[in-house]
Design an enzyme around this catalytic site. Structure first.
Site, PDB file in Angstrom:
ATOM      1  N   LYS A 195     -45.190 -41.416  92.077  1.00 32.05           N
ATOM      2  CA  LYS A 195     -46.358 -41.856  91.316  1.00 32.05           C
ATOM      3  C   LYS A 195     -46.999 -43.076  91.961  1.00 32.05           C
ATOM      4  CE  LYS A 195     -44.424 -40.757  86.774  1.00 32.05           C
ATOM      5  NZ  LYS A 195     -43.583 -41.382  85.740  1.00 32.05           N
TER       6      LYS A 195
ATOM      7  N   LYS B 205     -38.719 -51.357  95.800  1.00 32.14           N
ATOM      8  CA  LYS B 205     -39.836 -51.808  94.966  1.00 32.14           C
ATOM      9  C   LYS B 205     -40.121 -53.296  95.168  1.00 32.14           C
ATOM     10  CE  LYS B 205     -39.538 -48.508  91.126  1.00 32.14           C
ATOM     11  NZ  LYS B 205     -39.474 -48.386  89.663  1.00 32.14           N
TER      12      LYS B 205
ATOM     13  N   LYS C  89     -40.331 -38.933  99.341  1.00 29.61           N
ATOM     14  CA  LYS C  89     -40.448 -38.187  98.084  1.00 29.61           C
ATOM     15  C   LYS C  89     -41.852 -38.318  97.483  1.00 29.61           C
ATOM     16  CE  LYS C  89     -39.249 -41.737  94.811  1.00 29.61           C
ATOM     17  NZ  LYS C  89     -38.535 -42.254  93.686  1.00 29.61           N
TER      18      LYS C  89
END
Ligand code: AMP
Ligand code: TRP
Length: 335
Positions: free
Chosen positions: A205, A120, A202
């Site tokens: 969102k 992130k 994966k």
């Protein structure tokens, strides 16, 4: 150890979900579906983790709406608010307080090793907040505040669970048995649903384009179109083979929505083409999500309803968190 739950009491389950982006079938198949199925066996507490959401920038109006949306979707998916507590993390201040305390017992090096932080922060570069770095400590606090035995999550949370156990053990070693050591519960199938367009990563969102995820509130024609566009391969055979990421992922989604076993699924599609698989899967997913969407619509006709359920649940579980926090403070000589 823990609270005064006797031998006869059910074990406690705790899990969390972020009110960011759109809830997708990865969240549903990897986590929410299991949260629903274990409700009567365990004493379950589920948390909409709004304090985790603000570790990256959020629009206030959107965030407020997303907290309700996620809570509404959990209920629509089958969480029974009479039996199970669904609350918003920021409603119970003990989460922030325990986070500060545990910060003082967390080696920086442990946080520097977290792969989710590395990924992130790579995307955010110099805008990365201290909060994002500290994300795992907040998550550990969530879990440890409720004397949690079991944490049902998808595969991506495994490292955070190991971190939580390490931190609890470290604290217990110095101050005596304070925290219950939680175990992760990760499903054998569906713990990592992959993106439709990019099945080597994966379903997420925050990553990949619109067509990469199927959201729980997507209308039927959008669901069918996304599945039609899903990446496959140039082979023809429809078989469960992990090395063929795209087809394997579609078959796993089919398996989890229908409950059929793998042999039967392969037999059903023997000699058929990818278009057949995609058409059938489109129907299966549309029908699987239909009851959730219908229930969600009913539930959200009155927006106050969800807010009052969240408030009530927080009142119900707050004493558990406060009891554990008090024990921690007593142990370290503050408060
Ligand atoms: P999050 O949306 O990150 O708050 O995740 C909520 C829950 O969904 C967590 O238990 C995650 O591990 C799980 N989850 C998220 N993405 C996936 C995925 N692609 N496959 C399976 N589980 C997932
Ligand atoms: N980090 C989790 C995720 O992104 C959400 C979460 C926060 C959580 N606190 C938790 C999950 C406690 C399980 C237990 O999916």
């Amino acid at each position: 150890m823990g609270d005064k739950r006797g031998e006869m009491k059910k074990k406690r389950v705790f899990s969390g979900i972020q009110p960011t982006g759109d809830i997708h079938i990865g969240n549903y198949l990897g986590a929410i579906k299991h949260w629903v199925s274990i409700q009567s066996e365990f004493d379950c507490v589920y948390c909409v983790v709004d304090l985790h959401a603000i570790t990256i920038p959020q629009d206030p109006k959107v965030l407020k709406a997303k907290i309700r949306e996620v809570a509404g979707l959990l209920i629509a998916a089958g969480i029974d608010p009479e039996q199970t507590a669904i609350f918003a993390q920021s409603h119970i201040t003990a989460h922030s307080e325990l986070t500060w305390i545990l910060n003082c017992f967390t080696p920086m090096g442990w946080l520097q090793r977290m792969t989710q932080f590395k990924e992130k922060s790579e995307r955010q570069k110099e805008k990365v907040s201290v909060g994002l770095f500290d994300y795992p400590v907040l998550m550990a606090s969530d879990i440890l505040l409720y004397d949690t035995d079991l944490v049902p999550v998808g595969e991506d949370q495994k490292q955070h669970l190991e971190f939580t156990r390490d931190l609890a053990q470290r604290f217990n070693a110095v101050y005596g048995e304070t925290f219950v050591l939680p175990d992760a519960s990760i499903p054998e199938v569906g713990a990592r649903i992959m993106g439709l367009e990019n099945p080597t990563k994966k379903m997420s969102k925050s990553e990949g384009g619109e067509g990469n995820t199927i959201n729980l509130l997507d209308p039927p024609d959008i669901i069918r179109a996304k599945i039609k566009r899903a990446t496959t391969d140039s082979l023809r055979e429809i078989r469960f083979d992990e090395s063929r990421h795209g087809i394997h992922n579609l078959l796993v989604i089919y398996e989890l929505f229908t409950g059929e076993d793998r042999g039967d699924i392969e037999a059903r599609f023997e000699g058929k083409g990818y278009a057949d698989l995609k058409n059938k899967l489109g129907e299966v997913v549309v029908e699987g999500l239909r009851p959730i969407q219908t229930r969600y619509k009913e539930l959200t006709e009155d927006p106050q309803h969800i807010d009052s359920l969240l408030t009530r649940a927080a009142e119900r579980v707050r004493p558990i968190a406060e009891r554990v926090l008090k024990k921690v403070k007593d142990g370290i000589g503050i408060g």
